[in-house]
Design an enzyme around this catalytic site. Structure first.
Site, PDB file in Angstrom:
ATOM      1  N   ALA A   1     -20.738  61.471  24.114  1.00  0.00           N
ATOM      2  CA  ALA A   1     -19.485  61.331  24.795  1.00  0.00           C
ATOM      3  C   ALA A   1     -18.508  60.221  24.093  1.00  0.00           C
ATOM      4  CB  ALA A   1     -19.649  60.966  26.267  1.00  0.00           C
TER       5      ALA A   1
ATOM      6  N   VAL B   1     -15.200  57.316  25.535  1.00  0.00           N
ATOM      7  CA  VAL B   1     -14.721  56.656  26.598  1.00  0.00           C
ATOM      8  C   VAL B   1     -13.243  56.302  26.418  1.00  0.00           C
ATOM      9  CG1 VAL B   1     -14.925  54.820  28.014  1.00  0.00           C
ATOM     10  CG2 VAL B   1     -16.912  55.547  27.243  1.00  0.00           C
TER      11      VAL B   1
ATOM     12  N   ALA C   1     -19.354  57.883  21.187  1.00  0.00           N
ATOM     13  CA  ALA C   1     -21.025  57.805  21.054  1.00  0.00           C
ATOM     14  C   ALA C   1     -21.309  59.247  20.696  1.00  0.00           C
ATOM     15  CB  ALA C   1     -21.670  57.371  22.328  1.00  0.00           C
ATOM     16  N   SER C   2     -22.703  59.506  20.596  1.00  0.00           N
ATOM     17  CA  SER C   2     -23.122  60.849  20.166  1.00  0.00           C
ATOM     18  C   SER C   2     -23.075  61.889  20.874  1.00  0.00           C
ATOM     19  CB  SER C   2     -24.602  60.702  19.744  1.00  0.00           C
ATOM     20  OG  SER C   2     -25.368  60.431  20.996  1.00  0.00           O
TER      21      SER C   2
ATOM     22  N   GLY D   1     -14.639  53.865  22.684  1.00  0.00           N
ATOM     23  CA  GLY D   1     -15.550  53.860  22.383  1.00  0.00           C
ATOM     24  C   GLY D   1     -15.958  55.397  22.110  1.00  0.00           C
TER      25      GLY D   1
ATOM     26  N   LYS E   1     -15.165  58.446  30.953  1.00  0.00           N
ATOM     27  CA  LYS E   1     -16.185  58.988  29.927  1.00  0.00           C
ATOM     28  C   LYS E   1     -16.335  60.382  29.972  1.00  0.00           C
ATOM     29  CE  LYS E   1     -21.037  58.309  28.708  1.00  0.00           C
ATOM     30  NZ  LYS E   1     -22.321  57.573  29.014  1.00  0.00           N
TER      31      LYS E   1
ATOM     32  N   ASP F   1     -32.130  52.458  26.417  1.00  0.00           N
ATOM     33  CA  ASP F   1     -31.165  52.492  25.226  1.00  0.00           C
ATOM     34  C   ASP F   1     -30.415  51.218  25.015  1.00  0.00           C
ATOM     35  OD1 ASP F   1     -30.279  53.638  22.769  1.00  0.00           O
ATOM     36  OD2 ASP F   1     -28.806  54.904  23.906  1.00  0.00           O
TER      37      ASP F   1
END
Length: 578
Positions: A206, A208, A203-204, A201, A223, A355
């Site tokens: 971080a 994983v 994200a903006s 995964g 992470k 979130d």
């Protein structure tokens, strides 16, 4: 030697007179001389001293700038800021010109005008999306905020920006290695005997990775924050602030400066994984006594500011309907359970995950007994808000009024919660529904595309009023708005039949329970302070009866929904042709 001296002596004896300089040249000689001058004038001219100095200055400046860029951090930040600001500014100008040209054109019909605006929305959204993905960092967070503002922006914008929720560019392995070595003090190979370099995964802030601990052999999720965030975060926040200040200067009615202030407050918390680990432990403790919930919080093994090691949990996104079908999981039950979890967070605990987009909620077959055949795994605990007791209570009363269509209650509690007298507009922003639906207590009906279109057009029409409400609203309430929109989005993906939507019924149960508990606490405190009084006991009994009546009516509604659903399922099974 004699000949040389004779030649010199002969030359020195010739002395020109003044008349010889003014003697006209013969035509043939003059023509030859002019031709020679023309030939000389066509030869490359040597640069003047001024241009040479300018060239040398430019070369020295370029060399100095390059040297400072690689050796001086402050200079590098300034240069990078100009580059990133240039990208943002260029896109801003293109978007502004596109809208100006589109809106200033004359169209043959209203349909043509609407279609032109839609295409303009789409073009501009894609331009901005490309820039945000190029810049990364907090610009992606900004795009995520935009994608959640479905109560305000056209669907072309929100749907385009939705890809930023969980589709970002990964950090390269060599940078991950360096980050781990710098922060943890050991290389990755010293801690993990297996490390999957393809992130599960991104994200903006971080990404994983799946890994296996050397010490225990346990599979974990690691992470890691994107290393360049520390370099760019401060620059980008200053750049975004300047851009918003410029917009506000030219458009005084622009009321979205709160977005920058909210990001300034939220980002430091989200970028500190030790803070995120504490949030995860807190929310797990809040639900530890609830034996009927399907909520699962991954355990945190250890956490640093930019690295966190967690329990690895396998599953699928909550909006993966095919996965649910394969494992016999009912999407409507998933939606109802998600509503229960967040209603308990908001109205009872006052500690809210802000979130909950689909990338942050995982569904998997159940691993423990709690009355469901699935688990809901909640991820990314960086952004939480703690609601003060008074706000939590007022918010519960506001939703009770919204669900029951109590206009006077909506007016009172809209002012208490949002600080606004425009309660009708605020109610529509909070529920994502038209005022007519709210006033008729018809929130349980599904939002049709036509209603959504009217809501978007209305938001653009009343943009100044909406911006004014948002600007005066407490930032905690702003995040509650975002949370509502994200939950509503998931709910609509999981529930496609209007009769099977009981979201507001579940919310009503928790709102009424919160109101009852707060009223009971207040009245009991009054009894302790001033002693036994009949009117206090009467108020306590009245509040209890009101709560029980609403609780049982909502419970009966849910039971009837389940029975009707079972009958419908049996009818489809027995009479497939009908």
């Amino acid at each position: 030697m004699i000949r040389g001296r004779h030649f010199l002596s002969s030359c020195t004896r010739w002395m020109p007179t003044s008349s010889s300089f003014f003697t006209p040249l013969r035509p043939s000689i003059r023509t030859s001389f002019n031709h020679s001058l023309r030939q000389v004038s066509t030869l490359p001219q040597r640069p003047s001293n001024k241009y040479r100095k300018l060239g040398y200055t430019a070369m020295v400046a370029a060399a100095t700038t390059t040297t400072l860029y690689y050796t001086n951090e402050d200079c590098r930040h300034v240069i990078t800021a100009f580059e990133r600001c240039g990208v943002a500014g260029k896109v801003g100008v293109l978007v502004a010109l596109d809208y100006k040209m589109t809106l200033s054109k004359h169209y043959d019909s209203e349909e043509a005008s609407v279609e032109a605006r839609k295409q303009c929305h789409l073009r501009c959204a894609h331009r901005v999306l490309t820039a945000l993905q190029q810049l990364g960092g907090i610009y992606v967070k900004l795009g995520q905020h935009v994608s959640a503002m479905v109560y305000l922006l056209p669907v072309e914008w929100t749907s385009t920006m939705a890809v930023l929720q969980d589709r970002c560019d990964p950090t390269q392995p060599e940078d991950i290695r360096q980050l781990f070595l710098t922060d943890y003090g050991q290389p990755i190979e010293a801690v993990f005997d297996d490390f999957d370099w393809t992130p599960i995964g991104v994200a903006s802030l971080a990404q994983v990775h799946k890994a296996r601990l050397k010490s225990t052999g346990e599979w974990v999720a690691v992470k890691l924050q994107h290393p360049n965030l520390d370099d760019f975060c401060r620059i980008d926040m200053q750049t975004v602030s300047v851009i918003f200040d410029c917009i506000y200067y030219f458009f005084p009615d622009f009321g979205f400066g709160w977005l920058v202030e909210e990001m300034k407050e939220s980002l430091p918390q989200e970028m500190n994984f030790a803070h995120e680990a504490n949030n995860a432990r807190q929310v797990a403790a809040n639900f530890v006594d609830d034996k009927t919930t399907a909520l699962v919080i991954p355990a945190t093994l250890w956490a640093l500011r930019r690295i966190m090691c967690m329990e690895f949990i396998e599953g699928a996104r909550i909006d993966d309907l095919e996965y649910m079908k394969q494992h016999g999981i009912d999407p409507r039950a998933v939606s109802s359970e998600l509503t229960r979890i967040f209603s308990e967070m908001i109205f009872l605990h006052g500690f809210v995950h802000c979130d909950p987009h689909p990338g942050n909620v995982i569904i998997r077959p159940s691993t423990k007994k709690h009355g469901h055949n699935f688990d809901l795994v909640l991820l990314d605990h960086g952004l939480y808000r703690t609601l003060p007791d008074q706000l939590r209570s007022d918010y519960a009363h506001l939703w009770t009024s919204l669900i029951s269509g109590d206009e006077e209650g909506i007016r009172i509690y809209a002012h208490r919660v949002g600080g606004t007298d425009g309660y009708q507009l605020f109610a529509s922003m909070l529920t994502g529904r038209e005022w007519a639906k709210i006033n008729n207590a018809d929130l349980n009906s599904i939002r049709e595309q036509e209603e959504l279109g009217r809501m978007t057009e209305g938001a653009l029409t009343f943009l100044v009023e909406v911006a004014d409400i948002l600007g005066k609203m407490p930032r905690t309430v702003l995040l509650l708005l975002k949370t509502n929109d994200l939950l509503r989005h998931v709910d609509e993906q999981l529930n496609v039949v209007p009769d099977e939507r009981i979201t507001y019924v579940i919310m009503g149960q928790y709102c009424s329970k919160a109101a009852w508990l707060d009223t009971r606490s207040y009245l009991i405190q009054q009894l302790k302070e001033i002693g036994w009084h009949w009117y206090l006991m009467k108020s306590l009994l009245s509040a209890w009866w009101h709560y029980q009546k609403l609780e049982y009516s909502l419970w009966f509604y849910q039971l009837a929904t389940v029975v009707v659903d079972d009958i419908r399922t049996l009818c489809i099974k027995w009479f497939p042709l009908y």
